[in-house]
Design a protein around this motif. Structure first.
Motif, PDB file in Angstrom:
ATOM      1  N   ARG A 136      44.554   9.746  54.686  1.00  0.00           N
ATOM      2  CA  ARG A 136      44.260  10.807  54.071  1.00  0.00           C
ATOM      3  C   ARG A 136      44.535  12.333  54.551  1.00  0.00           C
ATOM      4  O   ARG A 136      44.840  13.060  54.085  1.00  0.00           O
ATOM      5  CB  ARG A 136      42.569  10.750  53.748  1.00  0.00           C
ATOM      6  N   ALA A 137      44.158  12.237  55.902  1.00  0.00           N
ATOM      7  CA  ALA A 137      44.249  13.511  56.656  1.00  0.00           C
ATOM      8  C   ALA A 137      45.734  13.763  56.547  1.00  0.00           C
ATOM      9  O   ALA A 137      46.019  15.213  56.488  1.00  0.00           O
ATOM     10  CB  ALA A 137      43.710  13.448  58.274  1.00  0.00           C
ATOM     11  N   LEU A 179      46.505  13.547  44.863  1.00  0.00           N
ATOM     12  CA  LEU A 179      45.592  13.835  46.272  1.00  0.00           C
ATOM     13  C   LEU A 179      44.850  12.465  46.415  1.00  0.00           C
ATOM     14  O   LEU A 179      44.383  11.818  45.317  1.00  0.00           O
ATOM     15  CB  LEU A 179      44.576  14.977  45.884  1.00  0.00           C
ATOM     16  N   PRO A 180      44.515  12.397  47.725  1.00  0.00           N
ATOM     17  CA  PRO A 180      43.832  11.066  47.954  1.00  0.00           C
ATOM     18  C   PRO A 180      42.479  11.112  47.218  1.00  0.00           C
ATOM     19  O   PRO A 180      42.085   9.671  46.893  1.00  0.00           O
ATOM     20  CB  PRO A 180      43.469  11.194  49.315  1.00  0.00           C
ATOM     21  N   SER A 181      41.795  12.092  47.079  1.00  0.00           N
ATOM     22  CA  SER A 181      40.557  11.952  46.155  1.00  0.00           C
ATOM     23  C   SER A 181      40.629  11.411  44.765  1.00  0.00           C
ATOM     24  O   SER A 181      39.754  10.970  44.091  1.00  0.00           O
ATOM     25  CB  SER A 181      39.899  13.325  46.019  1.00  0.00           C
ATOM     26  N   TRP A 182      41.830  11.700  44.013  1.00  0.00           N
ATOM     27  CA  TRP A 182      42.079  11.098  42.851  1.00  0.00           C
ATOM     28  C   TRP A 182      41.789   9.368  42.798  1.00  0.00           C
ATOM     29  O   TRP A 182      41.382   9.064  41.827  1.00  0.00           O
ATOM     30  CB  TRP A 182      43.325  11.532  42.204  1.00  0.00           C
ATOM     31  N   GLY A 183      42.239   9.051  43.830  1.00  0.00           N
ATOM     32  CA  GLY A 183      42.024   7.490  44.023  1.00  0.00           C
ATOM     33  C   GLY A 183      40.624   6.958  43.967  1.00  0.00           C
ATOM     34  O   GLY A 183      40.182   6.083  43.362  1.00  0.00           O
ATOM     35  N   THR A 214      44.276   1.984  45.661  1.00  0.00           N
ATOM     36  CA  THR A 214      44.955   2.995  45.949  1.00  0.00           C
ATOM     37  C   THR A 214      45.618   3.039  47.296  1.00  0.00           C
ATOM     38  O   THR A 214      44.952   2.521  48.329  1.00  0.00           O
ATOM     39  CB  THR A 214      44.212   4.407  45.633  1.00  0.00           C
ATOM     40  N   GLU A 215      46.733   3.996  47.610  1.00  0.00           N
ATOM     41  CA  GLU A 215      47.271   4.132  48.722  1.00  0.00           C
ATOM     42  C   GLU A 215      48.093   5.136  48.904  1.00  0.00           C
ATOM     43  O   GLU A 215      48.726   5.726  47.977  1.00  0.00           O
ATOM     44  CB  GLU A 215      48.201   2.725  48.916  1.00  0.00           C
ATOM     45  N   SER A 216      47.999   5.942  49.779  1.00  0.00           N
ATOM     46  CA  SER A 216      48.835   6.900  50.409  1.00  0.00           C
ATOM     47  C   SER A 216      50.168   6.504  50.973  1.00  0.00           C
ATOM     48  O   SER A 216      50.062   5.996  51.896  1.00  0.00           O
ATOM     49  CB  SER A 216      48.178   8.202  51.112  1.00  0.00           C
ATOM     50  N   LEU A 217      51.235   7.026  50.559  1.00  0.00           N
ATOM     51  CA  LEU A 217      52.483   6.921  51.189  1.00  0.00           C
ATOM     52  C   LEU A 217      53.103   8.158  51.670  1.00  0.00           C
ATOM     53  O   LEU A 217      53.133   9.217  50.925  1.00  0.00           O
ATOM     54  CB  LEU A 217      53.346   6.478  50.138  1.00  0.00           C
ATOM     55  N   VAL A 230      49.756   6.216  45.347  1.00  0.00           N
ATOM     56  CA  VAL A 230      50.052   5.151  44.443  1.00  0.00           C
ATOM     57  C   VAL A 230      48.583   4.095  43.789  1.00  0.00           C
ATOM     58  O   VAL A 230      47.866   4.074  44.847  1.00  0.00           O
ATOM     59  CB  VAL A 230      50.862   4.159  45.188  1.00  0.00           C
ATOM     60  N   LEU A 231      48.720   4.424  42.627  1.00  0.00           N
ATOM     61  CA  LEU A 231      47.477   3.468  41.760  1.00  0.00           C
ATOM     62  C   LEU A 231      48.062   2.190  41.780  1.00  0.00           C
ATOM     63  O   LEU A 231      48.992   1.889  41.079  1.00  0.00           O
ATOM     64  CB  LEU A 231      47.014   4.245  40.773  1.00  0.00           C
TER      65      LEU A 231
END
Length: 373
Positions: free
Chosen positions: A10-11, A28-32, A40-43, A58-59
């Motif tokens: 997330r950072a 944004l990560p918070s939307w997950g 959810t995953e941040s790429l 990505v949802l």
């Protein structure tokens, strides 16, 4: 140069977005955290020197009984969409999501295709021969949008048709209304309001309407008006816990990511709205009002306060979000279009959402299921 793609923290995700003028709140990560029915995953994309070059939220929505997913990047990913070799970005993403178990990928490039000035929209509404905004000559065209659509088709992506009521119900709206703020004083923006808007703001002030900022504890008051609005305007209301979860998640990421405004008159809350802020982009997110005391014009007063606050924050755009594409007088959403354009908003068309079927059979089955819904 090829990019490598990997999951990021997330950072790392937030650090990259903070280096940009803006990005969609849905990337944004918070939307997950707002969407508990999705994994959810941040790429992150990295260049040959290991420097971050792009990010995407990505949802992942699981299919019942099988470990296969619909992968969705709403209003994203956050990459260079105007590069001629788009496959350098998208191929690593598709390969990773296929390994992750995705049977289909949906994304929404945050790229504008066309704009219509407030005057052009007003003329189109008045023209009995004009039935849809998409068929009316635009005021301006973004030169790279057509080439982007052609590149996506050439890479095997399919443009998704908006579902539900003019694209409001499924996916993100292709048509939105935005007021440009960049390089304009608040006086310029006020001059951009039509006569009815200016008159209504004065009327609200004279009647004693007070617009205040609320907090988490005021969400039930907002929700009472929102439920009334949903019944009146014929849409399905989200439950109160959705908004409470949104407030908690977004505030945890940034204390001023989400705001709540309420319009009071003689002890009554007549209108309320949420506002989202990411960099220089400010969104009017959800609005609600009662049918009582409409003559004191609480909605105009509230929106003007929100616009003034957005300008004070240094926003380069105030985004009214979705509008209808239809210009038919019989459509109940036409009044909402008039309201937003009356504030000086341009009608804006994005390139839309795009699908890539990684498993054609499952993708087709999803299409059939969504059509039945």
């Amino acid at each position: 140069m090829t990019f490598t793609l990997r999951p990021i923290s997330r950072a790392e995700h937030l650090d990259f977005v903070a280096s940009l003028p803006s990005a969609s709140h849905m990337q944004l990560p918070s939307w997950g955290d707002v969407k508990p029915d999705w994994q959810t995953e941040s790429l992150g994309w990295f260049d040959g020197a290991g420097r971050p070059a792009g990010v995407g939220l990505v949802l992942l929505r699981p299919l019942p009984k099988v470990k296969r997913y619909l992968a969705y990047l709403p209003e994203g990913p956050v990459i260079d969409w105007h590069t001629p070799d788009l496959e350098r970005w998208l191929e690593p993403m598709l390969a990773y999501l296929k390994r992750r178990g995705a049977f289909s990928v949906k994304m929404g490039p945050p790229v504008v295709a066309r704009r219509w000035s407030p005057e052009a929209v007003k003329a189109a509404i008045a023209d009995p021969g004009a039935h849809r905004l998409r068929d009316v000559e635009a005021t301006s065209y973004e030169p790279g949008a057509g080439q982007l659509a052609e590149r996506l088709r050439g890479l095997g992506w399919r443009q998704a048709e908006p579902g539900g009521e003019e694209g409001f119900a499924a996916g993100q709206p292709r048509y939105v209304c935005q007021i440009p703020f960049a390089g304009r004083s608040l006086e310029d923006i006020h001059r951009g309001l039509n006569q009815q808007w200016r008159r209504n703001i004065k009327k609200a002030e004279k009647a004693g309407v007070k617009v205040v900022r609320g907090g988490y504890e005021d969400l039930p008051a907002f929700y009472g008006l929102y439920a009334e609005t949903a019944e009146r305007d014929r849409f399905i209301a989200r439950p109160l816990p959705y908004f409470q979860r949104m407030w908690t998640a977004l505030a945890a990421e940034h204390p001023d990511r989400m705001r709540l405004y309420l319009a009071h008159h003689e002890g009554d809350v007549l209108a309320a709205a949420t506002m989202l802020i990411v960099g220089g982009h400010v969104w009017y997110s959800y609005g609600a009002s009662t049918g009582r005391k409409r003559e004191v014009q609480p909605n105009n007063a509230m929106q003007w306060r929100m616009m003034a606050d957005a300008h004070e924050l240094g926003a380069h755009v105030y985004d009214f979000r979705g509008i209808t594409d239809t210009l038919e007088e019989s459509n109940h959403l036409l009044g909402l279009l008039r309201f937003k354009v009356g504030a000086g908003g341009e009608a804006v068309e994005y390139v839309g959402e795009w699908d890539f079927p990684l498993n054609r059979l499952l993708h087709r089955a999803l299409d059939v299921y969504m059509a039945r819904r």
